[in-house]
Design a protein around this motif. Structure first.
Motif, PDB file in Angstrom:
ATOM      1  N   PRO A   1       0.792  -1.223   0.000  1.00 16.53           N
ATOM      2  CA  PRO A   1       0.000   0.000   0.000  1.00 16.53           C
ATOM      3  C   PRO A   1       0.830   1.282   0.000  1.00 16.53           C
ATOM      4  O   PRO A   1       0.331   2.344  -0.384  1.00 16.53           O
ATOM      5  N   GLN A   2       2.079   1.216   0.452  1.00 11.50           N
ATOM      6  CA  GLN A   2       2.944   2.394   0.365  1.00 11.50           C
ATOM      7  C   GLN A   2       3.067   2.868  -1.085  1.00 11.50           C
ATOM      8  O   GLN A   2       3.272   4.052  -1.345  1.00 11.50           O
ATOM      9  N   HIS A   3       2.932   1.934  -2.021  1.00 14.13           N
ATOM     10  CA  HIS A   3       3.014   2.266  -3.451  1.00 14.13           C
ATOM     11  C   HIS A   3       1.650   2.659  -4.018  1.00 14.13           C
ATOM     12  O   HIS A   3       1.530   3.649  -4.733  1.00 14.13           O
ATOM     13  N   PHE A   4       0.596   1.873  -3.660  1.00 11.15           N
ATOM     14  CA  PHE A   4      -0.680   2.171  -4.308  1.00 11.15           C
ATOM     15  C   PHE A   4      -1.597   3.076  -3.523  1.00 11.15           C
ATOM     16  O   PHE A   4      -2.678   3.400  -3.981  1.00 11.15           O
ATOM     17  N   GLY A   5      -1.206   3.533  -2.343  1.00 12.06           N
ATOM     18  CA  GLY A   5      -2.021   4.490  -1.614  1.00 12.06           C
ATOM     19  C   GLY A   5      -2.293   4.059  -0.194  1.00 12.06           C
ATOM     20  O   GLY A   5      -2.974   3.051   0.031  1.00 12.06           O
ATOM     21  N   MET A   6      -1.768   4.818   0.765  1.00 11.38           N
ATOM     22  CA  MET A   6      -1.921   4.467   2.170  1.00 11.38           C
ATOM     23  C   MET A   6      -3.342   4.750   2.652  1.00 11.38           C
ATOM     24  O   MET A   6      -3.896   5.819   2.379  1.00 11.38           O
ATOM     25  N   PRO A   7      -3.937   3.817   3.401  1.00  9.79           N
ATOM     26  CA  PRO A   7      -5.313   4.006   3.861  1.00  9.79           C
ATOM     27  C   PRO A   7      -5.448   4.906   5.084  1.00  9.79           C
ATOM     28  O   PRO A   7      -6.550   5.304   5.431  1.00  9.79           O
ATOM     29  N   GLU A   8      -4.318   5.219   5.765  1.00  9.37           N
ATOM     30  CA  GLU A   8      -4.360   6.045   6.971  1.00  9.37           C
ATOM     31  C   GLU A   8      -3.350   7.177   6.859  1.00  9.37           C
ATOM     32  O   GLU A   8      -2.343   7.060   6.148  1.00  9.37           O
ATOM     33  N   PRO A   9      -3.581   8.282   7.578  1.00  2.03           N
ATOM     34  CA  PRO A   9      -2.582   9.354   7.592  1.00  2.03           C
ATOM     35  C   PRO A   9      -1.306   8.924   8.292  1.00  2.03           C
ATOM     36  O   PRO A   9      -1.307   7.984   9.105  1.00  2.03           O
ATOM     37  N   ALA A  10      -0.198   9.596   7.987  1.00  2.00           N
ATOM     38  CA  ALA A  10       1.086   9.283   8.601  1.00  2.00           C
ATOM     39  C   ALA A  10       0.999   9.434  10.120  1.00  2.00           C
ATOM     40  O   ALA A  10       0.441  10.413  10.624  1.00  2.00           O
ATOM     41  N   ALA A  11       1.562   8.460  10.829  1.00  2.00           N
ATOM     42  CA  ALA A  11       1.497   8.484  12.294  1.00  2.00           C
ATOM     43  C   ALA A  11       2.509   7.487  12.846  1.00  2.00           C
ATOM     44  O   ALA A  11       3.086   6.688  12.102  1.00  2.00           O
ATOM     45  N   GLN A  12       2.718   7.555  14.161  1.00  3.59           N
ATOM     46  CA  GLN A  12       3.508   6.540  14.842  1.00  3.59           C
ATOM     47  C   GLN A  12       2.997   6.393  16.269  1.00  3.59           C
ATOM     48  O   GLN A  12       2.461   7.337  16.851  1.00  3.59           O
ATOM     49  N   LEU A  13       3.122   5.189  16.801  1.00  8.16           N
ATOM     50  CA  LEU A  13       2.783   4.944  18.194  1.00  8.16           C
ATOM     51  C   LEU A  13       3.929   5.430  19.071  1.00  8.16           C
ATOM     52  O   LEU A  13       5.091   5.140  18.794  1.00  8.16           O
ATOM     53  N   THR A  14       3.624   6.171  20.118  1.00  6.62           N
ATOM     54  CA  THR A  14       4.655   6.621  21.040  1.00  6.62           C
ATOM     55  C   THR A  14       4.992   5.517  22.030  1.00  6.62           C
ATOM     56  O   THR A  14       4.278   4.514  22.151  1.00  6.62           O
ATOM     57  N   LEU A  15       6.071   5.717  22.744  1.00  7.60           N
ATOM     58  CA  LEU A  15       6.445   4.764  23.793  1.00  7.60           C
ATOM     59  C   LEU A  15       5.322   4.656  24.820  1.00  7.60           C
ATOM     60  O   LEU A  15       5.007   3.557  25.294  1.00  7.60           O
ATOM     61  N   ALA A  16       4.695   5.785  25.134  1.00 10.88           N
ATOM     62  CA  ALA A  16       3.574   5.775  26.086  1.00 10.88           C
ATOM     63  C   ALA A  16       2.383   5.012  25.516  1.00 10.88           C
ATOM     64  O   ALA A  16       1.692   4.284  26.249  1.00 10.88           O
ATOM     65  N   ASP A  17       2.126   5.167  24.215  1.00 11.54           N
ATOM     66  CA  ASP A  17       1.038   4.413  23.575  1.00 11.54           C
ATOM     67  C   ASP A  17       1.287   2.912  23.708  1.00 11.54           C
ATOM     68  O   ASP A  17       0.385   2.141  24.057  1.00 11.54           O
ATOM     69  N   VAL A  18       2.508   2.503  23.407  1.00 16.21           N
ATOM     70  CA  VAL A  18       2.845   1.077  23.459  1.00 16.21           C
ATOM     71  C   VAL A  18       2.712   0.557  24.882  1.00 16.21           C
ATOM     72  O   VAL A  18       2.157  -0.527  25.115  1.00 16.21           O
ATOM     73  N   ASP A  19       3.182   1.330  25.850  1.00 18.26           N
ATOM     74  CA  ASP A  19       3.081   0.921  27.252  1.00 18.26           C
ATOM     75  C   ASP A  19       1.621   0.741  27.657  1.00 18.26           C
ATOM     76  O   ASP A  19       1.259  -0.244  28.323  1.00 18.26           O
ATOM     77  N   LYS A  20       0.776   1.666  27.240  1.00 19.34           N
ATOM     78  CA  LYS A  20      -0.652   1.582  27.566  1.00 19.34           C
ATOM     79  C   LYS A  20      -1.276   0.330  26.960  1.00 19.34           C
ATOM     80  O   LYS A  20      -2.057  -0.380  27.616  1.00 19.34           O
ATOM     81  N   ILE A  21      -0.936   0.031  25.717  1.00 21.33           N
ATOM     82  CA  ILE A  21      -1.496  -1.142  25.050  1.00 21.33           C
ATOM     83  C   ILE A  21      -1.013  -2.421  25.718  1.00 21.33           C
ATOM     84  O   ILE A  21      -1.806  -3.321  26.029  1.00 21.33           O
ATOM     85  N   LEU A  22       0.292  -2.504  25.970  1.00 21.23           N
ATOM     86  CA  LEU A  22       0.850  -3.713  26.579  1.00 21.23           C
ATOM     87  C   LEU A  22       0.249  -3.990  27.954  1.00 21.23           C
ATOM     88  O   LEU A  22       0.033  -5.148  28.330  1.00 21.23           O
ATOM     89  N   SER A  23      -0.027  -2.939  28.689  1.00 27.86           N
ATOM     90  CA  SER A  23      -0.540  -3.106  30.054  1.00 27.86           C
ATOM     91  C   SER A  23      -1.933  -3.719  30.071  1.00 27.86           C
ATOM     92  O   SER A  23      -2.387  -4.194  31.117  1.00 27.86           O
ATOM     93  N   GLN A  24      -2.608  -3.734  28.930  1.00 35.01           N
ATOM     94  CA  GLN A  24      -3.973  -4.261  28.858  1.00 35.01           C
ATOM     95  C   GLN A  24      -4.028  -5.681  28.285  1.00 35.01           C
ATOM     96  O   GLN A  24      -5.118  -6.193  28.013  1.00 35.01           O
ATOM     97  N   VAL A  25      -2.860  -6.300  28.112  1.00 32.85           N
ATOM     98  CA  VAL A  25      -2.822  -7.656  27.540  1.00 32.85           C
ATOM     99  C   VAL A  25      -2.156  -8.579  28.558  1.00 32.85           C
ATOM    100  O   VAL A  25      -0.931  -8.752  28.549  1.00 32.85           O
ATOM    101  N   PRO A  26      -2.923  -9.193  29.452  1.00 31.84           N
ATOM    102  CA  PRO A  26      -2.339  -9.924  30.586  1.00 31.84           C
ATOM    103  C   PRO A  26      -1.619 -11.210  30.225  1.00 31.84           C
ATOM    104  O   PRO A  26      -0.741 -11.650  30.960  1.00 31.84           O
ATOM    105  N   ARG A  27      -1.969 -11.858  29.105  1.00 34.32           N
ATOM    106  CA  ARG A  27      -1.347 -13.145  28.777  1.00 34.32           C
ATOM    107  C   ARG A  27      -0.492 -13.059  27.511  1.00 34.32           C
ATOM    108  O   ARG A  27      -0.410 -13.990  26.730  1.00 34.32           O
ATOM    109  N   LEU A  28       0.165 -11.937  27.346  1.00 30.37           N
ATOM    110  CA  LEU A  28       0.939 -11.660  26.138  1.00 30.37           C
ATOM    111  C   LEU A  28       2.146 -12.593  26.002  1.00 30.37           C
ATOM    112  O   LEU A  28       2.948 -12.734  26.920  1.00 30.37           O
TER     113      LEU A  28
END
Length: 342
Positions: free
Chosen positions: A43-70
């Motif tokens: 999709p980088q070639h034929f058209g990205m479906p979402e605007p440019a973005a990145q997950l922050t370290l805080a975003d990742v920490d928040k997500i990981l904290s909600q997955v108890p059996r990861l």
């Protein structure tokens, strides 16, 4: 060196109800959707479906904290993860949770300082997407003449790993098979052997009728790939390289048609993993955005705006699971096992 539970059957059996208590055991985190290439199968070639973005370290920490059996975290999606400035810190965060962590890269940005940081961070596995063994074909598929740079970077990474007395990250080379590049599979095996990389993986092309990702380029179920795969298998045996397909099966298996009716019913992904995009949107798997299905039909929620379990057992997820079990799968799943490998 730790064993990848996703490849070695170590993930628990997926529960097949419409809801799944306890959340996913596996996360795909698209920590950035920016990329320094425009590969013609992406999709980088034929058209990205979402605007440019990145997950922050805080975003990742928040997500990981909600997955108890990861058990397993994959730090890539439709983007080049080495562009993320906090990549080593994100890897450390995952390792602190005790999960196996891997990422895919095109290898262009693997500078010596970054290689050292990734080794020190505890990264378990690094998969390098190559798709070619010659500069000409690499440029055709990936839109840049970067093959010499990647080879030099991989040599430097292996040397740095040896200097530090480390065995991780484990390294492998990956090829997405098309009619334009399958003839270079033996050359990719040779490259792996020359570099000292023990594994080469052949994976299926997911078609979306754009760029090179078309049915006319697909080798799935065709006989065209038999000769180069057999040549590559002989060469791999001679040079001490493992030649495998997606899921660690035989390489040819990546291009064979699945037997039986409704093969997608064997998929465990909606019951075991969650794919989170750089904007926080949740998709059923990493393959779905490469299909021709309308992007809005793939979004099952957003973990930056909702609690993870609210998404995981919400109405869209329950509907998706039910459709797969009922024999009328969502559009993005209909090709699995019938147009590309499950």
């Amino acid at each position: 060196m730790r064993v990848d539970p996703g490849f070695k059957g170590g993930l628990p059996p997926a529960e097949r109800g419409s809801t799944v208590p306890g959340g996913p055991v596996e996360l795909y985190l698209e920590i950035t959707n920016r990329c320094n290439l425009r590969c013609r199968t992406c999709p980088q070639h034929f058209g990205m479906p979402e605007p440019a973005a990145q997950l922050t370290l805080a975003d990742v920490d928040k997500i990981l904290s909600q997955v108890p059996r990861l058990l397993r975290v994959v730090l890539h999606g439709i983007g080049e993860s080495t562009l993320h400035p906090e990549l080593p810190a994100i890897v450390r965060l995952v390792r602190e949770r005790g999960a196996y962590v891997l990422l895919n890269t095109n290898g262009i940005l693997l500078s010596e300082p970054l290689c050292a940081e990734l080794i020190d961070s505890g990264l378990d596995e690094l998969r390098v997407s190559m798709d070619a063994a010659t500069p000409e074909t690499y440029a055709l598929v990936r839109g840049a003449d970067s093959l010499p740079t990647i080879r030099a970077n991989l040599r430097a990474l292996l040397a740095e790993r040896e200097r530090r007395g480390a065995t991780a990250p484990a390294l492998s080379l990956w090829m997405t098979a098309t009619r334009s590049n399958i003839g270079e599979l033996p050359g990719l095996v040779e490259m792996a052997a020359d570099l000292g990389i023990p594994q080469v993986y052949l994976q299926r092309l997911v078609t979306s009728e754009q760029g090179l990702a078309t049915r006319s380029q697909s080798l799935f179920g065709a006989d065209d790939a038999e000769a180069p795969i057999q040549q590559a298998e002989r060469l791999a045996a001679e040079r001490g390289v493992q030649l495998l397909g997606s899921g660690a099966g035989a390489a040819a298996g990546s291009l064979l048609r699945a037997a039986g009716e409704a093969p997608w019913r064997g998929c465990r992904r909606p019951w075991s993993l969650m794919y989170v995009t750089a904007n926080g949107n949740v998709l059923p798997c990493c393959i779905s955005p490469f299909t021709a299905a309308p992007y809005k039909s793939l979004v099952l929620g957003n973990v930056l705006r909702e609690e993870l379990d609210t998404v995981w057992n919400g109405a869209p997820y329950r509907s998706w699971r039910g459709a797969m079990l009922d024999g009328e799968p969502p559009e993005a799943c209909r090709g699995c096992g019938t147009a590309w490998c499950l």
